[in-house]
Design a protein around this motif. Sequence first.
Motif, PDB file in Angstrom:
ATOM      1  N   HIS A  55      56.044  64.987  25.305  1.00 34.21           N
ATOM      2  CA  HIS A  55      55.109  64.555  26.244  1.00 34.21           C
ATOM      3  C   HIS A  55      54.100  65.557  26.604  1.00 34.21           C
ATOM      4  N   GLN A  95      59.885  58.710  34.980  1.00 27.67           N
ATOM      5  CA  GLN A  95      60.659  58.231  34.043  1.00 27.67           C
ATOM      6  C   GLN A  95      60.005  58.506  32.737  1.00 27.67           C
ATOM      7  N   ALA A 148      66.387  59.736  27.271  1.00 26.88           N
ATOM      8  CA  ALA A 148      65.603  58.672  28.244  1.00 26.88           C
ATOM      9  C   ALA A 148      66.011  58.724  29.610  1.00 26.88           C
ATOM     10  N   THR A 187      60.524  58.809  28.494  1.00 22.47           N
ATOM     11  CA  THR A 187      61.407  58.555  26.956  1.00 22.47           C
ATOM     12  C   THR A 187      61.787  59.644  26.168  1.00 22.47           C
ATOM     13  N   ALA A 188      62.528  59.633  25.315  1.00 25.40           N
ATOM     14  CA  ALA A 188      63.196  60.610  24.446  1.00 25.40           C
ATOM     15  C   ALA A 188      62.047  61.115  23.454  1.00 25.40           C
TER      16      ALA A 188
END
Length: 611
Positions: free
Chosen positions: A351, A345, A310, A347-348
């Motif tokens: 996407h 930004q 992240a 997150t792990a």
Amino acid sequence: MFFMKYPTIKISGKGALVMFVCLLGGQKLLAQSSVPLTDLSFFQEPSSNWKLATGVQADLLQDEVLTTKDGNGILVNLPGKKGAKDLYTKSTYGDVDIELDYLVAKGSNSGIYLQGRYEIQLLDSWGVVNPKSGDNGGIYERWDDSKPDGQQGYDGHAPRQNASRAPGLWQHMKISFQAPRFDANGQKIANAKVIYVWLNGVLIQDNVELAGPTRGAMDSKETTAGPLRIQGDHGAVAFRNISITSYDKPHPELANLKYSVYKGGALTNPDYKTLKPESEGNSTILSSNQGKLSNDFLMRYTGTIKVTGAGEYVFKLSVPGGKGVFRINGADAVTADNRGEGKIQLTAGEHPFDIVYAKTVDWAKPALGLTVSGPGVREYLLSDANVSNNDPVDPILINATENTILRSFSDLPGGIRVTHGVNVGSPKLVHYTFDLDKGMIVQVWRGGFLDATPMWHDRGDGSSRVAGSVMYLGKPVPSIEKLSSEQAVWSPDTAGTWYKPKGYMLDNAGQPTFRYMVYGSMVNDASVVIDGGQGISRQITVQNPVDGLFVHVVTANNIEALGNGLYTVDDKSYYIRIDDAGGAKPILRDAGGKQELIIPIKQKLTYSIIF
């Protein structure tokens, strides 16, 4: 290909282009970790030759002399006679970027060992014309004791040019290193690489493969990580502003790629459900080489991108001849007109993304490109490496194999363009630019002479670029002024001075003497390279001078008097030495928030710019 304004570099494969992008992108993409120099706790058991200081100064006449001022912020090695040892970091590093300032004593020798095994040489190589692998910025040679004398050393890599500064001046180095790679059985499958070394603004090492540890390595074993090591037993040296960026995370990966190509590059926000594509399908790579249209098309990719950590990620999008957008999770990460950059930004995890390239300019070749960098991730090319490079221009370089003169525009920091500049080159690889409008030397440099590409390619714009390590001498002002007092303000232009340039004369060696009238007096202004390539010696002679004339030597953020006519300028960036002032006393004064060095002149003044 990405960033077409830069010189061409021969590359092959995706990994090579990653190096190309990292090398030429010119931006710091991650928050770097600064090495704290308030104490020595960052290092393993430092020996007594290592100390901290708040100031340091070398002696231009004596070998291995550094004097220090108590405090912190500067790491200093004073090896002395016995017991001096190298300095190791507590942390270990694999892929890493290092950026730092360093200062060497006269005749000093040191080095930075990547993983404790691969040495980037630090040396007093001031004035060396043909540097070798053992010179400043060289990658030191490997060693084989079994070979005959004189043949033990091999596989060293000399810097491309000598960009070194004088002892006692701060030098700036940037190193990018890729660790060796190993398979699951521990067998090496790829050599370590020095992706680049920049020294004082000049690229001196580029994509150098290291077959094994260099001479003096801490051991002969190669591993995925190791400490940084600074040589401490050879010579006096100082360091400051050390920053380290470690790349220990896998790069993001694209998956589930699907593409569609539509005719009509001017389409905006089309309804993809009703719009019929010219071609479509699945793809294993992000590429502009889909379909048969070369212009007036819209290309769209959808897929997923997987990141392991992240944090903030930086994407760069290149869409030559058109516009584009890169979206992640439905949010615009980058919008581009030919090229663009954006941060987001993440997150792990995986996407969804889509990318659109609308091309409408027919002279540009299609070349979709996308890079990413992020926490622990060195800038990486996510798109096809084998796309059109839009015919970048090979640089037109001018080498000064003899005393050489070329007139051109010269661009200085702050948006200043010198329109009547005379560039004077020397085979000693020390050069300068004289501004005929002001009678001033505006820049000096060492190394390569000029890149004339912007002046001579195509229609040109009349300008040339310095091809070496340059030192700018401040905003151009008239060299000679008549002042009512020592504190009178120096005029920014020649209005009221009756200044008239009279061109220049060449001596038998092809070196110019510039001539100009000021306040009715004829001035002869000649500069020559100091023996050993140490800098430029300038002699100004005024015929029948009027009273109250002064010579402007330099204006800078700070000027420090060292004694005996020697000064350091702009935090030890270069030296000014007053060689013969005809008995006049130099005046160091405040000038609009800066400092200014001026000298009264009766008939003759000689001073040197040493760098």
